[in-house]
Design a protein around this motif. Structure first.
Motif, PDB file in Angstrom:
ATOM      1  N   MET A   1     -14.843 -29.020  -5.882  1.00 37.76           N
ATOM      2  CA  MET A   1     -13.426 -28.642  -5.783  1.00 37.76           C
ATOM      3  C   MET A   1     -13.068 -27.503  -6.724  1.00 37.76           C
ATOM      4  O   MET A   1     -11.897 -27.146  -6.843  1.00 37.76           O
ATOM      5  CB  MET A   1     -12.543 -29.856  -6.097  1.00 37.76           C
ATOM      6  CG  MET A   1     -12.689 -31.004  -5.106  1.00 37.76           C
ATOM      7  SD  MET A   1     -11.628 -32.395  -5.493  1.00 37.76           S
ATOM      8  CE  MET A   1     -12.479 -33.089  -6.904  1.00 37.76           C
TER       9      MET A   1
ATOM     10  N   ARG B   1       1.386 -31.222 -11.795  1.00 37.33           N
ATOM     11  CA  ARG B   1      -0.025 -30.815 -11.817  1.00 37.33           C
ATOM     12  C   ARG B   1      -0.477 -30.325 -13.184  1.00 37.33           C
ATOM     13  O   ARG B   1      -1.679 -30.273 -13.453  1.00 37.33           O
ATOM     14  CB  ARG B   1      -0.251 -29.713 -10.776  1.00 37.33           C
ATOM     15  CG  ARG B   1      -0.138 -30.213  -9.332  1.00 37.33           C
ATOM     16  CD  ARG B   1      -0.023 -29.066  -8.363  1.00 37.33           C
ATOM     17  NE  ARG B   1       0.290 -29.548  -7.012  1.00 37.33           N
ATOM     18  CZ  ARG B   1       0.947 -28.846  -6.078  1.00 37.33           C
ATOM     19  NH1 ARG B   1       1.356 -27.606  -6.374  1.00 37.33           N
ATOM     20  NH2 ARG B   1       1.194 -29.365  -4.909  1.00 37.33           N
TER      21      ARG B   1
ATOM     22  N   THR C   1      -6.953 -20.325 -12.237  1.00 39.69           N
ATOM     23  CA  THR C   1      -7.353 -19.863 -10.908  1.00 39.69           C
ATOM     24  C   THR C   1      -6.800 -18.462 -10.645  1.00 39.69           C
ATOM     25  O   THR C   1      -6.676 -18.042  -9.499  1.00 39.69           O
ATOM     26  CB  THR C   1      -6.867 -20.836  -9.823  1.00 39.69           C
ATOM     27  OG1 THR C   1      -5.452 -21.016  -9.930  1.00 39.69           O
ATOM     28  CG2 THR C   1      -7.551 -22.187  -9.953  1.00 39.69           C
TER      29      THR C   1
ATOM     30  N   SER D   1     -11.061 -28.909 -13.163  1.00 33.70           N
ATOM     31  CA  SER D   1     -10.092 -28.692 -14.241  1.00 33.70           C
ATOM     32  C   SER D   1      -9.872 -29.967 -15.031  1.00 33.70           C
ATOM     33  O   SER D   1      -9.829 -29.950 -16.269  1.00 33.70           O
ATOM     34  CB  SER D   1      -8.757 -28.203 -13.654  1.00 33.70           C
ATOM     35  OG  SER D   1      -8.927 -26.990 -12.942  1.00 33.70           O
TER      36      SER D   1
ATOM     37  N   GLY E   1      -5.104 -24.547 -11.711  1.00 35.97           N
ATOM     38  CA  GLY E   1      -5.557 -25.600 -10.811  1.00 35.97           C
ATOM     39  C   GLY E   1      -5.426 -26.985 -11.422  1.00 35.97           C
ATOM     40  O   GLY E   1      -5.404 -27.160 -12.642  1.00 35.97           O
ATOM     41  N   SER E   2      -5.345 -27.973 -10.536  1.00 35.54           N
ATOM     42  CA  SER E   2      -5.397 -29.376 -10.960  1.00 35.54           C
ATOM     43  C   SER E   2      -6.533 -30.076 -10.223  1.00 35.54           C
ATOM     44  O   SER E   2      -6.463 -31.274  -9.966  1.00 35.54           O
ATOM     45  CB  SER E   2      -4.054 -30.070 -10.678  1.00 35.54           C
ATOM     46  OG  SER E   2      -3.793 -30.116  -9.284  1.00 35.54           O
ATOM     47  N   ASP E   3      -7.561 -29.296  -9.896  1.00 35.75           N
ATOM     48  CA  ASP E   3      -8.707 -29.831  -9.168  1.00 35.75           C
ATOM     49  C   ASP E   3      -9.570 -30.681 -10.087  1.00 35.75           C
ATOM     50  O   ASP E   3      -9.349 -30.761 -11.302  1.00 35.75           O
ATOM     51  CB  ASP E   3      -9.529 -28.680  -8.588  1.00 35.75           C
ATOM     52  CG  ASP E   3      -9.895 -27.644  -9.654  1.00 35.75           C
ATOM     53  OD1 ASP E   3     -10.906 -27.839 -10.326  1.00 35.75           O
ATOM     54  OD2 ASP E   3      -9.128 -26.674  -9.814  1.00 35.75           O
TER      55      ASP E   3
ATOM     56  N   ARG F   1     -11.792 -23.606  -3.887  1.00 33.59           N
ATOM     57  CA  ARG F   1     -11.604 -23.920  -2.474  1.00 33.59           C
ATOM     58  C   ARG F   1     -10.715 -22.878  -1.821  1.00 33.59           C
ATOM     59  O   ARG F   1      -9.837 -22.328  -2.469  1.00 33.59           O
ATOM     60  CB  ARG F   1     -10.945 -25.290  -2.323  1.00 33.59           C
ATOM     61  CG  ARG F   1     -11.839 -26.447  -2.778  1.00 33.59           C
ATOM     62  CD  ARG F   1     -11.163 -27.770  -2.558  1.00 33.59           C
ATOM     63  NE  ARG F   1      -9.935 -27.868  -3.356  1.00 33.59           N
ATOM     64  CZ  ARG F   1      -9.069 -28.866  -3.251  1.00 33.59           C
ATOM     65  NH1 ARG F   1      -9.248 -29.821  -2.378  1.00 33.59           N
ATOM     66  NH2 ARG F   1      -7.990 -28.912  -4.013  1.00 33.59           N
TER      67      ARG F   1
ATOM     68  N   GLN G   1      -4.814 -32.416  -6.257  1.00 34.42           N
ATOM     69  CA  GLN G   1      -5.901 -31.450  -6.448  1.00 34.42           C
ATOM     70  C   GLN G   1      -5.538 -30.033  -6.005  1.00 34.42           C
ATOM     71  O   GLN G   1      -6.413 -29.221  -5.715  1.00 34.42           O
ATOM     72  CB  GLN G   1      -7.162 -31.895  -5.691  1.00 34.42           C
ATOM     73  CG  GLN G   1      -7.574 -33.336  -5.909  1.00 34.42           C
ATOM     74  CD  GLN G   1      -8.139 -33.569  -7.291  1.00 34.42           C
ATOM     75  OE1 GLN G   1      -8.918 -32.775  -7.783  1.00 34.42           O
ATOM     76  NE2 GLN G   1      -7.748 -34.658  -7.921  1.00 34.42           N
ATOM     77  N   GLN G   2      -4.255 -29.707  -5.971  1.00 40.46           N
ATOM     78  CA  GLN G   2      -3.818 -28.394  -5.518  1.00 40.46           C
ATOM     79  C   GLN G   2      -3.533 -27.474  -6.695  1.00 40.46           C
ATOM     80  O   GLN G   2      -3.392 -27.911  -7.843  1.00 40.46           O
ATOM     81  CB  GLN G   2      -2.549 -28.540  -4.664  1.00 40.46           C
ATOM     82  CG  GLN G   2      -2.730 -29.397  -3.415  1.00 40.46           C
ATOM     83  CD  GLN G   2      -3.766 -28.813  -2.471  1.00 40.46           C
ATOM     84  OE1 GLN G   2      -3.770 -27.614  -2.186  1.00 40.46           O
ATOM     85  NE2 GLN G   2      -4.653 -29.672  -1.980  1.00 40.46           N
ATOM     86  N   ARG G   3      -3.434 -26.182  -6.402  1.00 44.57           N
ATOM     87  CA  ARG G   3      -3.115 -25.208  -7.435  1.00 44.57           C
ATOM     88  C   ARG G   3      -1.604 -25.133  -7.622  1.00 44.57           C
ATOM     89  O   ARG G   3      -0.833 -25.336  -6.684  1.00 44.57           O
ATOM     90  CB  ARG G   3      -3.679 -23.831  -7.067  1.00 44.57           C
ATOM     91  CG  ARG G   3      -5.196 -23.794  -7.100  1.00 44.57           C
ATOM     92  CD  ARG G   3      -5.718 -22.385  -6.882  1.00 44.57           C
ATOM     93  NE  ARG G   3      -5.602 -21.976  -5.491  1.00 44.57           N
ATOM     94  CZ  ARG G   3      -6.541 -22.162  -4.581  1.00 44.57           C
ATOM     95  NH1 ARG G   3      -7.669 -22.776  -4.892  1.00 44.57           N
ATOM     96  NH2 ARG G   3      -6.366 -21.746  -3.343  1.00 44.57           N
TER      97      ARG G   3
END
Length: 548
Positions: A545, A14, A142, A91, A86-88, A548, A77-79
């Protein structure tokens, strides 16, 4: 109390764009050690080749861009790392903005370093990549701990880069001023983070938001103080009034490629962190902080444009222009939530091409004594270097908001967000301030196109008469002394190193700067015509996103 920290392979995946940059930074420093040096190796010598290290640094940026695009399509898309980064979509969108500014800054650097004989290239490009890494960490944070880590990482690298021209007193002053004032701002931010933890018991954005959700719309006193301190720290990084005093001096004294890079990258990272914290995490208590941010926004918009009116130096004018643009972007923080965040993301991507391009032209014109960007240096530029004059005019018109350049599309969407959210007063103030801002952009264009450089004057000096030449000896018949006429000699007016000679000194490295300016111009035009609709939709999807 126990604390367990566990990582997985997914966590490393990520943050792949960051890992690529860090890895390439180490490679740049190692290659710098093995490159042949001119003469005996010492702390004052550097590699003879001025192209290898920027190419490696640029490959690092391109590799990070490739990893970012891959995560757009294949990421989860998770932290990562215990909810800290984050990798949303937001970001990754921020990565695109920051890497664009970094890549263009690298392309502008080789000819500049060669022209000014700055031989410490390994340090320069390594610090530039590390500053980029810190900006990416800040934009993807985050957790409040990661916010502070990102700010410190980018700041420590920029302190040195701003003072990189050791023979220029203004550059040394730039680095010192940025260091001292930024240290105070970081202290405010850190104290605000500590009080936030004391008020909520959390440092992660999700945990703080859950604690605030129970506050019934109003923050406790401790959290109010924390929000004020954090607002000071973040407002300093985005150059918002009344925390903008460092910006014109630092921008003017720093090397022009670094100014181009930091004017976009630092602002992008800090504003995205700003909207994450205030537009999402602290949104349940927005009635408590919104009036203060509203005042800062209006002061920044109006004050930035007014102070830019009286500037005669292009770098200082663009510095105050960037302050005004920070005010426009703060409208997105006030709007908040998905609409405000998407407007900020899209505006920043447009701004990356516009501002980097404008400062890129200045970097080509800048000389060792920091001249070349004042009114005297720009006067008649169209008659001497028409391509540079045309490009600078193009970017200035884009910053002013003229269609079809990117500035018009960016302002249109941002003002649309203000009107949609019910802030009609910000829409009116923003439009009127934009009209006011057109004056100083057009004045600079007028200086380049409609004023001719004054012809060099010839100074005629009278050679003082010596006693033997000033009077004739009295003859034996008369004692009258006759003064001789002074002998006039023409002395040529001292002329500075011509721009053509400076460009010849850079040699083929000028191609790098040309590529950067062409990319900036194409990006400016594409962002205002073909791409805005698609990129606005992408920004909206990314903003959903962001938290979340």
């Amino acid at each position: 109390m126990t604390y367990t920290f566990m990582t997985s392979l997914d966590d490393w995946g990520r943050i792949a764009p960051v890992l690529v940059l860090v890895g390439m930074t180490l490679i740049v420093m190692l290659v710098d050690l093995i490159l042949p040096h001119e003469g005996e190796r010492s702390k004052h010598s550097g590699p003879q080749n001025f192209a290898v290290l920027p190419i490696l640094a640029l490959l690092g940026v391109l590799g990070s861009l490739a990893a970012t695009i891959t995560l757009f399509f294949l990421g989860d898309q998770q932290r990562a790392f215990n909810e800290m980064i984050g990798s949303d979509g937001a970001s990754l969108y921020a990565y695109l903005i920051i890497l664009t500014a970094s890549g263009l800054g690298i392309l502008l650097s080789p000819a500049y370093l060669r022209r000014l004989d700055l031989v410490h290239q390994g340090e320069y490009y390594a610090l530039l990549l590390l500053a980029t890494t810190g900006m990416m960490l800040l934009a993807a944070s985050t957790s409040f701990m990661m916010v502070f880590l990102g700010i410190e990482m980018l700041s420590l690298a920029l302190y040195i880069l701003c003072s990189f021209v050791g023979r220029r007193k203004m550059s040394q002053e730039s680095g010192m001023k940025y260091f001292l004032l930024s240290s105070f701002a970081s202290a405010f931010l850190l104290y605000g983070i500590a009080l936030t933890y004391g008020a909520t018991g959390h440092t992660s954005f999700a945990g703080v938001a859950q604690a605030i959700a129970k506050s019934n719309g109003h923050a406790p006193t401790l959290l109010l103080i924390a929000m004020g301190l954090m607002a000071v720290g973040l407002a300093f990084k985005v150059s918002a009034i009344p925390f903008q005093a460092w910006t014109p001096d630092v921008y003017q004294g720093a090397p022009a490629p670094i100014t181009a890079f930091m004017s976009v990258g630092t602002k992008a990272a800090a504003l995205i962190a700003f909207v994450r914290v205030f537009g999402f995490v602290l949104w349940p208590v927005h009635l408590d902080w919104q009036p203060v941010i509203w005042v800062i926004t209006v002061l920044t918009i109006v004050g930035g444009n007014l102070m830019a009116l009286v500037q005669r130096n292009a770098k200082r004018m663009l510095a105050y222009s960037s302050i005004a643009h920070a005010g426009y972007l703060l409208i997105g923080v006030i709007v908040g939530q998905t609409l405000g965040a998407s407007a900020i993301l899209f505006y920043l991507l447009c701004y990356a091409f516009l501002n980097t391009g404008a400062f890129g032209v200045i970097s080509v014109l800048e000389r060792l004594d920091n001249s070349g960007s004042d009114a005297e240096g720009l006067r008649g530029l169209w008659y001497r270097r028409p391509v540079l004059a045309g490009l600078l005019a193009f970017f200035l018109l884009g910053l002013a908001g003229f269609p079809p350049m990117a500035g018009f599309a960016a302002k249109y969407y941002l003002f649309y967000a203000a009107a949609t959210s019910g802030h009609i007063e910000l829409l009116i103030i923003g439009v009127l301030a934009s009209v006011l801002g057109m004056y100083y952009y057009l004045r600079t264009i007028t200086t380049m196109f409609m004023e001719r450089e004054p012809a060099a004057e010839v100074v005629v000096n009278a050679v003082p008469a010596t006693p033997a030449r000033s009077a004739r000896r009295s003859s034996s018949r008369g004692g009258t002394a006759v003064a001789e006429r002074p002998v006039a000699t023409k002395v040529a007016k001292p002329v500075e190193e011509p721009a053509v000679v400076a460009e010849n000194k850079a040699g083929k490295l000028a191609v790098f700067s040309g590529i950067a300016l062409v990319i900036s111009a194409l990006g400016t035009l594409a962002m205002g015509t073909a791409l805005p609709f698609w990129l606005v939709t992408l920004a909206q999807q990314a903003a959903t996103m962001m938290f979340r």
